[in-house]
Design an enzyme around this catalytic site. Structure first.
Site, PDB file in Angstrom:
ATOM      1  N   ARG A 112       0.844  -1.202   0.000  1.00  0.00           N
ATOM      2  CA  ARG A 112       0.000   0.000   0.000  1.00  0.00           C
ATOM      3  C   ARG A 112       0.881   1.255   0.000  1.00  0.00           C
ATOM      4  O   ARG A 112       1.999   1.243   0.512  1.00  0.00           O
ATOM      5  CB  ARG A 112      -0.888  -0.015   1.246  1.00  0.00           C
ATOM      6  CG  ARG A 112      -1.814   1.194   1.401  1.00  0.00           C
ATOM      7  CD  ARG A 112      -2.908   0.819   2.373  1.00  0.00           C
ATOM      8  NE  ARG A 112      -3.731   1.885   2.876  1.00  0.00           N
ATOM      9  CZ  ARG A 112      -4.796   2.408   2.267  1.00  0.00           C
ATOM     10  NH1 ARG A 112      -5.116   1.998   1.059  1.00  0.00           N
ATOM     11  NH2 ARG A 112      -5.547   3.327   2.846  1.00  0.00           N
ATOM     12  N   THR A 374     -10.715   1.246  -6.847  1.00  0.00           N
ATOM     13  CA  THR A 374     -10.281  -0.031  -6.255  1.00  0.00           C
ATOM     14  C   THR A 374     -10.807  -1.229  -7.049  1.00  0.00           C
ATOM     15  O   THR A 374     -11.859  -1.162  -7.668  1.00  0.00           O
ATOM     16  CB  THR A 374     -10.743  -0.145  -4.768  1.00  0.00           C
ATOM     17  OG1 THR A 374     -10.363   1.028  -4.071  1.00  0.00           O
ATOM     18  CG2 THR A 374     -10.156  -1.335  -4.057  1.00  0.00           C
ATOM     19  N   ASN A 394      -7.337   4.763  -4.818  1.00  0.00           N
ATOM     20  CA  ASN A 394      -8.336   5.434  -3.983  1.00  0.00           C
ATOM     21  C   ASN A 394      -9.538   5.887  -4.810  1.00  0.00           C
ATOM     22  O   ASN A 394     -10.290   5.044  -5.275  1.00  0.00           O
ATOM     23  CB  ASN A 394      -7.747   6.575  -3.163  1.00  0.00           C
ATOM     24  CG  ASN A 394      -8.675   6.954  -2.018  1.00  0.00           C
ATOM     25  OD1 ASN A 394      -9.346   6.102  -1.464  1.00  0.00           O
ATOM     26  ND2 ASN A 394      -8.746   8.225  -1.671  1.00  0.00           N
ATOM     27  N   ASP A 416      -7.231   8.765   2.913  1.00  0.00           N
ATOM     28  CA  ASP A 416      -7.690   7.768   3.894  1.00  0.00           C
ATOM     29  C   ASP A 416      -7.196   8.080   5.309  1.00  0.00           C
ATOM     30  O   ASP A 416      -7.630   7.437   6.271  1.00  0.00           O
ATOM     31  CB  ASP A 416      -7.221   6.357   3.499  1.00  0.00           C
ATOM     32  CG  ASP A 416      -8.075   5.757   2.382  1.00  0.00           C
ATOM     33  OD1 ASP A 416      -9.192   6.239   2.164  1.00  0.00           O
ATOM     34  OD2 ASP A 416      -7.612   4.806   1.730  1.00  0.00           O
ATOM     35  N   SER A 445      -6.808   1.444   5.915  1.00  0.00           N
ATOM     36  CA  SER A 445      -7.540   0.980   4.735  1.00  0.00           C
ATOM     37  C   SER A 445      -8.733   0.125   5.143  1.00  0.00           C
ATOM     38  O   SER A 445      -8.825  -0.331   6.287  1.00  0.00           O
ATOM     39  CB  SER A 445      -6.589   0.134   3.873  1.00  0.00           C
ATOM     40  OG  SER A 445      -7.264  -0.425   2.778  1.00  0.00           O
ATOM     41  N   SER A 446      -9.637  -0.081   4.180  1.00  0.00           N
ATOM     42  CA  SER A 446     -10.717  -1.057   4.382  1.00  0.00           C
ATOM     43  C   SER A 446     -10.566  -2.244   3.424  1.00  0.00           C
ATOM     44  O   SER A 446     -11.429  -3.125   3.383  1.00  0.00           O
ATOM     45  CB  SER A 446     -12.076  -0.405   4.129  1.00  0.00           C
ATOM     46  OG  SER A 446     -12.297   0.632   5.042  1.00  0.00           O
ATOM     47  N   GLY A 466     -14.786  -0.699  -2.988  1.00  0.00           N
ATOM     48  CA  GLY A 466     -15.897  -0.006  -2.328  1.00  0.00           C
ATOM     49  C   GLY A 466     -15.550   0.809  -1.097  1.00  0.00           C
ATOM     50  O   GLY A 466     -16.438   1.116  -0.312  1.00  0.00           O
ATOM     51  N   GLY A 467     -14.268   1.174  -0.872  1.00  0.00           N
ATOM     52  CA  GLY A 467     -13.927   1.948   0.334  1.00  0.00           C
ATOM     53  C   GLY A 467     -14.419   1.194   1.559  1.00  0.00           C
ATOM     54  O   GLY A 467     -14.300  -0.034   1.621  1.00  0.00           O
TER      55      GLY A 467
HETATM   56  N1  GLY Z   1      -8.682   3.605  -0.429  1.00  0.00           N
HETATM   57  C1  GLY Z   1      -9.722   2.901   0.184  1.00  0.00           C
HETATM   58  C2  GLY Z   1      -9.258   1.982   1.252  1.00  0.00           C
HETATM   59  O1  GLY Z   1      -8.120   1.541   1.227  1.00  0.00           O
HETATM   60  O2  GLY Z   1     -10.005   1.697   2.155  1.00  0.00           O
END
Ligand code: GLY
Length: 567
Positions: A112, A374, A394, A416, A445-446, A466-467
């Site tokens: 990341r 994503t 992102n 984020d 992150s998610s 989907g964040g």
């Molecule tokens: N950029 C979205 C995530 O990593 O949650």
């Protein structure tokens, strides 16, 4: 493989009721009952599921040429970088959860983006994604290419060269591909919401063609990740971010390393769920949602769809609150991950959940969450190697900054990070000190690449874009498959909900839930928003008890599950 107790039979029939109940409601956006021929595949040998036909076909070609799942993962990552310029790319980063054939436990590689070394706690306080003069400050140091190189060198079959894995993507970038509906929607939204216009030179007669990216990929193919992290391309990345107020420098790019971490793992319904550890919130939030939901359901004498959805929403909200208050990059804050998933902690949180009404939370963030970019892919090869990877820049087209002459869209992943005074990010998420920006820090992150094992063998491989909605999409797919015992197709297709504590809204996929259920949820105080913005887009592979592989590309979009190249 499934042990059918009386109890699980009862749950199964309840789930079927839900399925008929919800399944009968037609959604105006996609047909959840009928996957098209690309979205479903069966095989005894191997399986690839990605969000794009081109990326799936390239991965299959690599497998058929003797490559393993790791080779295919490298090739399809570069292909997705080309064919999903709005979602992912070598200007961004990603997570890889993978299991080598014969190993019991998966491994995890974190590639990341991280903050440049000159980022300070308050550097991003005034920066907005639309502010062209400053949005370069949201660009994190890209990590994807370094991660892919590590995967190739350590786990690749050795039968195919690095260049052979990249060549199909170079061709794809050079010849282009038709602008498909999701790309076209992303172009529209990025223009409206983030205020940038896509370089018109990239779209010709309905085709997206990025020949500069082809040249960059050629350089990476010849010189490895050094071609991006040092020299001409690195200089162009630095220049582009600085032009837009960023602090990234050449040392940040030279010093970037992907990090191996221990996956987050916890038991669920007789299976073991392995997913992304911190700095992804996936392990803790997903674990807490599933455990809190189970605890609440165990107190019910009478289960029905509305009550179950209410309890799921409350479990989500509670877990996302924990995320906001406690989670961040573990290299900077000591976080007791074990305690956060312990039975005693779950019981303590569970006492705050009511069956009758939602916990009223003060509104700290009213931001209407933006759709995220994503992408996720899942691969199982003929030897039994498994790769589950989620990758991102992102928001759609990341920062919208195209580094000159490179064809690379730079991420805006540092959005984020959380900011003081409950300033929400583009997903409406707020957070505290553990996720405030800092030098070399990785934003929370998610992204939730997940592998479920049964007695050490792969049972399910999945993930989603989907964040924050990624976690909700993965949680509901797991519940459908492992708790309700639905087949994989229905587990993925079912309507989904999302609640992330702030804003305190319960999002429902529009058209996916009956009026009676919505009324019942409202009567418990849920602030409901039926949203056309769908909850994730899962790419999943299931393994049946006879070893058969089932590939499912979520009907929400137009991905492809495949085991063989059509001749
Ligand atoms: N950029 C979205 C995530 O990593 O949650």
């Amino acid at each position: 493989m499934q042990n059918f107790s009386k109890c699980s039979l009862a749950i199964y029939s309840l789930a079927l009721t839900c399925l008929l109940f919800f399944g009968g409601c037609s959604s105006q956006f996609f047909d959840r009952n009928n996957l098209n021929s690309k979205q479903y595949a069966e095989s005894d040998i191997q399986m690839v599921v990605t969000e794009n036909k081109e990326a799936t076909d390239i991965a299959i070609d690599i497998l058929e040429a003797g490559g393993n799942a790791f080779d295919a993962a490298v090739a399809t990552s570069f292909a997705l970088s080309v064919v999903r310029p709005h979602s992912t790319g070598i200007g961004g980063g990603g997570f890889f959860l993978f299991k080598e054939s014969g190993d019991i436990n998966p491994q995890f590689l974190d590639a990341r983006e991280k903050a440049p070394r000159k980022t300070q706690k308050n550097s991003l306080d005034q920066v907005s994604i639309k502010d062209s003069a400053h949005k370069g400050a949201l660009v994190g140091v890209p990590g994807l290419t370094k991660g892919l190189e590590d995967i190739y060198k350590k786990y690749g079959s050795g039968k195919l060269s690095w260049s052979e894995l990249i060549e199909p993507s170079i061709e794809l970038a050079n010849s282009g591909f038709p602008v498909y509906p999701h790309l076209s929607e992303a172009i529209k939204l990025a223009t409206e919401k983030a205020g940038f216009s896509l370089e018109p030179k990239l779209i010709k007669k309905g085709y997206f063609i990025n020949q500069e990216l082809a040249q960059t990929l050629r350089a990476i193919s010849e010189h490895g990740s050094a071609a991006l992290h040092e020299g001409k391309i690195a200089k162009a990345i630095v220049k582009a971010t600085r032009k837009h107020g960023g602090v990234l420098d050449e040392n940040d790019l030279i010093n970037y390393r992907a990090v191996s971490r221990k996956p987050a793992s916890f038991p669920y319904k007789g299976f073991k769920i392995h997913t992304a550890p911190l700095p992804s919130s996936a392990g803790i939030v997903l674990g807490q949602i599933l455990k809190l939901r189970d605890l609440q359901l165990s107190k019910l004498s009478n289960r029905n769809p509305s009550t179950e959805l209410h309890l799921l929403a409350e479990s989500m909200s509670m877990a996302f609150k924990e995320r906001a208050l406690k989670l961040g990059d573990p290299s900077f804050t000591l976080i007791d991950q074990y305690n956060l998933l312990s039975d005693s902690h779950i019981k303590k949180l569970g006492r705050k959940i009511s069956l009758e009404e939602t916990k009223m939370e003060k509104t700290l963030s009213e931001v209407e969450p933006l759709p995220t970019s994503t992408t996720h892919f899942s691969i199982i090869d003929r030897e039994g190697n498994v790769v589950s990877s989620t990758q991102s820049i992102n928001l759609y087209f990341g920062s919208g900054i195209l580094a000159e002459s490179t064809g690379i869209f730079l991420n805006n992943t540092l959005d984020d990070f959380s900011r003081p005074k409950n300033k929400a990010n583009s997903f409406g998420l707020v957070g505290r000190n553990p996720n405030y920006p800092g030098p070399n820090k990785i934003p929370l992150s998610s992204m939730s690449p997940t592998i479920v094992t049964a007695n050490g063998d792969p049972f399910l491989v999945l993930g989603s874009p989907g964040g924050p909605r990624i976690i909700s999409a993965v949680a509901q797919t797991l519940i459908n498959r492992l708790d309700y015992n639905l087949n994989l197709k229905d587990s993925v297709a079912q309507s989904r909900i999302h609640k992330q504590w702030q804003p305190p809204t319960l999002f429902l996929e529009k058209g996916g839930f009956p009026k009676e259920v919505i009324r019942s949820l409202s009567s418990r105080g849920q602030q409901i928003k039926e949203s056309a913005y769908l909850v994730g887009n899962v790419s999943a592979i299931g393994v049946e008890s006879n070893g058969k592989l089932i590939g499912v590309a979520d009907p929400r979009r137009n991905g492809k599950a495949s085991s063989r190249r059509p001749h």
